[in-house]
Scaffold this active site. Structure first.
Site, PDB file in Angstrom:
ATOM      1  N   ASP A 197       0.746  -1.204   0.065  1.00 38.93           N
ATOM      2  CA  ASP A 197      -0.005  -0.081   0.077  1.00 38.93           C
ATOM      3  C   ASP A 197       0.951   1.197  -0.167  1.00 38.93           C
ATOM      4  O   ASP A 197       1.929   1.471  -0.707  1.00 38.93           O
ATOM      5  CB  ASP A 197      -0.921  -0.069   1.336  1.00 38.93           C
ATOM      6  N   TYR A 205      -1.767  11.619   1.902  1.00 41.73           N
ATOM      7  CA  TYR A 205      -2.712  11.642   0.472  1.00 41.73           C
ATOM      8  C   TYR A 205      -2.673  13.022  -0.240  1.00 41.73           C
ATOM      9  O   TYR A 205      -2.470  13.654  -1.094  1.00 41.73           O
ATOM     10  CB  TYR A 205      -3.980  11.304   0.454  1.00 41.73           C
ATOM     11  N   HIS A 211      -7.163  -6.441  -0.771  1.00 39.73           N
ATOM     12  CA  HIS A 211      -6.100  -5.399  -0.747  1.00 39.73           C
ATOM     13  C   HIS A 211      -4.941  -5.768   0.412  1.00 39.73           C
ATOM     14  O   HIS A 211      -4.034  -5.250   0.233  1.00 39.73           O
ATOM     15  CB  HIS A 211      -6.689  -3.943  -0.701  1.00 39.73           C
TER      16      HIS A 211
END
Length: 298
Positions: free
Chosen positions: A113, A220, A277
């Site tokens: 990730d 982010y 994921h």
């Protein structure tokens, strides 16, 4: 500064928590094994080094010294306050600083990730020599750019744009008294029994530390606001690289794996059907079998 570890490894697990000072920050590091070949494991959002608990003993048995740091902003690692502090130049430098602090002669980089975003660029820019690279459920930057131009991936990436907003993303992660973080991981997995109350609580409690939710979201924010801090050159990687991919990833379309071999000359891709994921936690036995076969003993 008094630091409380984000989790306590079970007695007899061979894993211990230590604090490692680098040139820039102090990191909370889960450590196992010994030797001159470092297996450096980078976790993702909104996780911790705890996410590698199933793989660390295997790597130690294979002769690696294993370090799994909590990335900046996570757990008891230092938590810079500004968005700019989470740009990729700082994040890749953290990896270099950890390698330098380890004194290791050889390094294998293993990442998932957000840790994998960092690892791809670290390997591409060759900030330090690597023997091998292992990536889990994050694409190489070039296929990622291609797929983000297509609706099938863009619609799955909605959260990146939501995270650009002020305050609201932090409030989102603060729901249910902060317990939403552990639930988010469990509810998007394919094997929820792997994410029982004790597991969810470790992730949720770490997110409740002052400034932790903002730090996680700032990764982010910096990704879009400060996207030019690293020069990737020609984007190529020439070391042996393994990609492990849970096919039921709700955030990243499997088409993002296509074409990786154009940029990675020595690529092995292992796809796991029915796995999410959160691949190394969702299917630890399958992932460990892949690692056992692909990684040499030291």
């Amino acid at each position: 500064m008094e630091r409380t570890p984000s989790w306590n490894p079970p007695e007899g697990s061979g894993t211990a928590i230590r604090f490692v000072e680098t040139k820039g920050l102090t990191f909370e590091v889960a450590e196992a094994g010994e030797g001159d070949h470092l297996a450096l494991m980078l976790h993702g959002f909104p996780e911790l080094h705890y996410s590698w608990r199933h793989q660390m003993p295997l790597l130690a048995e294979k002769g690696y010294r294993v370090w799994a740091p909590n990335l900046r902003g996570y757990g008891a690692t230092d938590r810079p306050s500004e968005v700019r502090d989470y740009a990729l130049d700082h994040l890749t430098q953290d990896v270099a600083d950890l390698i330098d602090a380890s004194g290791a002669k050889q390094v294998t980089l293993i990442a998932h990730d957000w840790g994998a975003i960092i690892a791809w660029l670290f390997a591409i820019t060759k900030k330090r020599p690597l023997q091998r690279l292992i990536i889990m459920n994050v694409p190489h930057p070039m296929p990622a750019r291609r797929e983000l131009r297509k609706w099938r991936q863009l619609k799955k990436s909605w959260y990146i744009f939501f995270f650009q907003l002020p305050w609201l993303p932090e409030l989102f992660l603060a729901r249910k008294g902060g317990d939403v973080v552990g639930e988010l991981i469990a509810n998007t997995s394919c094997n929820k029994k792997r994410f029982g109350p004790d597991v969810r609580a470790i992730y949720s409690e770490a997110s409740k530390c002052p400034g932790a939710r903002r730090a996680m979201i700032n990764y982010y924010r910096a990704l879009l606001r400060h996207d030019d801090t690293v020069d990737p050159g020609d984007f190529t990687i020439d070391i042996p690289t393994l990609m492990v991919w849970g096919e039921e990833d709700i955030a990243i379309d499997i088409h993002c794996t296509h074409g990786t071999e154009e940029w990675v000359s020595d690529l092995t891709l292992k796809q796991l059907p029915g796995v999410s994921h959160w691949v190394q936690q969702d299917a630890p036995e399958q992932v460990n079998t892949i690692l056992e076969e692909w990684l040499p003993n030291t």
